[in-house]
Design a protein around this motif. Structure first.
Motif, PDB file in Angstrom:
ATOM      1  N   THR A  17       0.810  -1.226   0.000  1.00  0.00           N
ATOM      2  CA  THR A  17       0.000   0.000   0.000  1.00  0.00           C
ATOM      3  C   THR A  17       0.840   1.271   0.000  1.00  0.00           C
ATOM      4  OG1 THR A  17      -0.115  -0.012   2.411  1.00  0.00           O
ATOM      5  CG2 THR A  17      -1.850  -1.188   1.231  1.00  0.00           C
ATOM      6  N   GLN A  42       0.800   3.440  -3.418  1.00  0.00           N
ATOM      7  CA  GLN A  42      -0.445   4.173  -3.644  1.00  0.00           C
ATOM      8  C   GLN A  42      -0.579   5.334  -2.675  1.00  0.00           C
ATOM      9  OE1 GLN A  42      -2.433   3.230  -6.357  1.00  0.00           O
ATOM     10  NE2 GLN A  42      -0.595   1.970  -6.654  1.00  0.00           N
ATOM     11  N   LEU A  76      -0.957   5.741  -9.678  1.00  0.00           N
ATOM     12  CA  LEU A  76      -2.197   5.266  -9.062  1.00  0.00           C
ATOM     13  C   LEU A  76      -2.809   4.143  -9.889  1.00  0.00           C
ATOM     14  CD1 LEU A  76      -3.991   8.544  -7.906  1.00  0.00           C
ATOM     15  CD2 LEU A  76      -2.914   6.823  -6.458  1.00  0.00           C
ATOM     16  N   ASP A  77      -3.494   3.229  -9.190  1.00  0.00           N
ATOM     17  CA  ASP A  77      -4.236   2.206  -9.917  1.00  0.00           C
ATOM     18  C   ASP A  77      -5.578   2.786 -10.365  1.00  0.00           C
ATOM     19  OD1 ASP A  77      -5.958   2.171  -7.704  1.00  0.00           O
ATOM     20  OD2 ASP A  77      -4.814   0.572  -6.729  1.00  0.00           O
ATOM     21  N   TYR A 116      -8.496   4.225  -0.230  1.00  0.00           N
ATOM     22  CA  TYR A 116      -7.170   3.808   0.254  1.00  0.00           C
ATOM     23  C   TYR A 116      -7.236   3.312   1.703  1.00  0.00           C
ATOM     24  CZ  TYR A 116      -2.302   4.218   1.745  1.00  0.00           C
ATOM     25  OH  TYR A 116      -1.053   3.977   2.263  1.00  0.00           O
TER      26      TYR A 116
END
Length: 633
Positions: free
Chosen positions: A156, A159, A216-217, A279
């Motif tokens: 994580t 991100q 970013l996804d 997130y």
């Protein structure tokens, strides 16, 4: 223990690394709600105060001044709220080490805000340095967010850093808004310094935004794509380009700039809020997943540790039992079996079967190494028994040879004594008679030496008496076998007789003691013999008046007399005392040395009652003296 401790330490280390990521994720929400969220809110309000201050600096209107002071109150409330949240919660204690420096910078910047306001009110700040002073807290807040995002788990962290980068772009947009609002409010163009700063802000915002968007996804990018495709964002970009080209006065309206930038700022806030919610929703499952993996790894590692402990303890106990059994067998060998065998060999017993006397050790268990050690001990035992038997055989052979030689000498001396007796009976010449007596005395001493060699070799002298012999006569016979017999005085003593079978050995015993006393005392002194009956037998004292012995020497000699040693052919200094010890042990006689009141040494000989015979026999057997009659009395 060392491998087990290392295994446990390795398990603790790996478990702490795995669980640490999960705890950082779980603590992230606490840190964000306790420090990050109020700090971000305070930074937003400070940026608005910066904007209103810049507008008031440009217009100096009462309305802008009123708005500025109202915003200051809002900032103060946000600052107080942040301090209260930090003081009431545990977020500050959960900060990682890398976050503590930015956190301290935030607190210092919040405290310095009052100083910045005082300088602004005093007219010490212009539009250029106004931003430098107001940007301190937002910059510190941004650094804190970046560091916090870098120390989450790998899944994580990327991100999170991208969202922080986009939030940084919004932060830079606030700086642009305040700077341009101040310039447009004064209806003038940028100064060189202001234009350079504006260009830096525009470039930084675009780089941060593009970098964050690229990493970013799709799920986190979706709210921000709405921002980038909005008409307000396109207008902000267009206005930035126009301002960079020098269009300010009369071409870009302050109202247009404020309205467009405010819409974009709100869009930034909404998009980051939605992306942040997604997130944060990911963090908890990620933390749970990390916990599950950490728990599984920890349980597997703990199971391996426990299994290793159980196996090691079982193996250790089994090995300990086997080693204890081996130790007991080896101890029995060293303390019981071998000493007992040596004692038997010393007593002259024959050992014909070495295998029967030295059976192999049989340790408990089946560990190969322990059985190998047991086999080695068995080999050592077999070798030791063989060596002891061979030594006993060698000692027996040497003793037999010495006995044979001594008996030959003894036979010749006996024949010589009989020849001297016949010559003494035929001689009438006093001078010749004296020479014959001296030769007779010398031969008697030589016979004692031969008999002493027989005793050392483990044999018996061979001379015996059929009837008891009085103690006084026996002592006279002992004196006759001493070289310096003229210095020996036998004092009157109570009557007692010694059994004939022990007379030869007792005469030899006393002769050795008297010889020793005369040899270690000055030639002009007397060696005294005194005897008397005691409760447990008959005691005779042999006393000299020499230099005496030390306590250590007396103790050593008494120990030897009580426990006759093996014959050591290399130690011939005190063979006479060894002969005394063996003769005393043979008949149960106790011999002990003590310091004499005259400075010399006294040997106390206790003849047991079992050696004494009843006195008053009709015909006690005489003792051949071998010295002139009356000498030494």
């Amino acid at each position: 223990m060392i491998p087990l401790i290392s295994l446990v330490a390795l398990w603790i280390f790996s478990a702490s690394l795995t669980v640490g990521d999960a705890f950082r994720l779980l603590n992230a929400s606490t840190v964000y709600s306790g420090v990050g969220e109020p700090a971000h809110a305070l930074a937003t309000e400070i940026e608005r105060e910066y904007l209103l201050s810049a507008q008031y600096l440009a217009s100096r209107s009462d309305v802008d001044r009123s708005d500025m002071f109202a915003q200051r109150a809002v900032v103060d409330r946000a600052r107080t709220r942040m301090r209260e949240l930090v003081a009431d919660g545990d977020a500050e204690s959960m900060l990682i080490d890398a976050s503590r420096k930015p956190y301290e910078d935030m607190k210092n910047a919040a405290a310095r805000l009052d100083t910045v306001r005082m300088e602004f009110d005093a007219g010490q700040l212009d539009l250029a340095n106004l931003g430098e002073n107001y940007e301190i807290f937002p910059d510190a807040s941004q650094r804190f967010s970046v560091v916090a995002a870098m120390h989450t788990v790998v899944t994580t962290a990327q991100q999170g850093r991208s969202l922080v980068s986009i939030a940084g772009a919004q932060h830079v947009l606030a700086k642009e808004r305040a700077l341009v609002a101040g310039v447009l409010g004064q209806s003038r163009t940028f100064t060189d310094a202001e234009k350079l700063r504006f260009a830096q802000h525009v470039t930084t915002r675009r780089v941060l935004f593009d970098q964050g968007m690229n990493e970013l996804d799709d799920e986190l990018r979706a709210p921000l794509d709405v921002l980038t495709k909005s008409e307000a964002y396109r207008q902000v970009t267009n206005l930035e380009d126009r301002l960079l080209q020098g269009e300010v006065t009369g071409q870009v309206s302050p109202v247009l700039w404020r309205s467009v930038v405010d819409r974009v700022d709100n869009a930034y806030t909404n998009a980051l809020s939605k992306a942040g919610a997604v997130y944060n929703a990911r963090n908890e499952p990620a933390a749970i997943g990390v916990f599950v993996r950490a728990g599984a790894a920890g349980l597997l590692g703990l199971g391996a540790v426990v299994a290793s402990l159980i196996i090691s303890i079982r193996m250790g106990r089994g090995l300990t039992r086997e080693l204890v059994g081996l130790k007991e067998a080896a101890t029995e060998l060293s303390d019981v079996r071998l000493p007992r065998l040596v004692q038997r060999l010393r007593r002259g017993e024959k050992v014909r079967d070495v295998e029967a006397e030295a059976p192999p050790l049989e340790p408990i268990g089946s560990t190969g190494e322990v059985r190998d050690v047991a086999a080695a001990f068995s080999a050592v035992q077999h070798t030791a028994v063989e060596a002891a038997v061979d030594q006993a055989r060698t000692r027996e052979s040497v003793g037999q040879a010495l006995r044979n030689l001594a008996r030959r000498s003894q036979g010749l001396l006996q024949r010589q004594l009989r020849l001297l007796d016949a010559m003494q009976r035929r001689t009438t010449d006093p001078s010749t008679m004296e020479d014959l007596f001296r030769l007779d005395h010398l031969t008697t001493r030589m016979r004692r030496q031969a008999e002493g060699l027989i005793v050392l070799a483990g044999g018996s002298p061979g001379r015996t008496w059929r009837r008891p012999v009085p103690v006084a006569d026996m002592l006279q016979g002992a004196v006759a076998e001493v070289e310096d017999y003229t210095r020996v005085r036998v004092y009157p003593m109570s009557e007692a007789a010694v059994s004939g079978s022990a007379v030869a050995d007792i005469i030899h015993l006393f002769a050795e003691l008297i010889e020793n006393a005369a040899a270690y005392s000055p030639p002009h002194t007397e060696v005294s013999l005194r005897g008397e009956a005691v409760a447990r037998g008959y005691a005779v004292e042999v006393e000299d008046r020499g230099l005496g012995l030390s306590d250590e020497e007396i103790d050593a000699i008494n120990h030897m007399l009580a426990s006759p040693p093996e014959l050591d052919l290399a130690d011939t200094d005190r063979l006479g005392l060894v002969v005394v010890a063996r003769l005393a042990s043979r008949h149960g006689v106790r011999v002990e040395l003590r310091p004499s009141p005259f400075g010399g040494t006294t040997a106390i000989v206790l003849l047991p009652a079992t050696l004494l015979a009843a006195t008053g026999d009709d015909d006690p057997e005489p003792v051949r003296l071998g010295i002139p009659e009356g000498a030494g009395t």
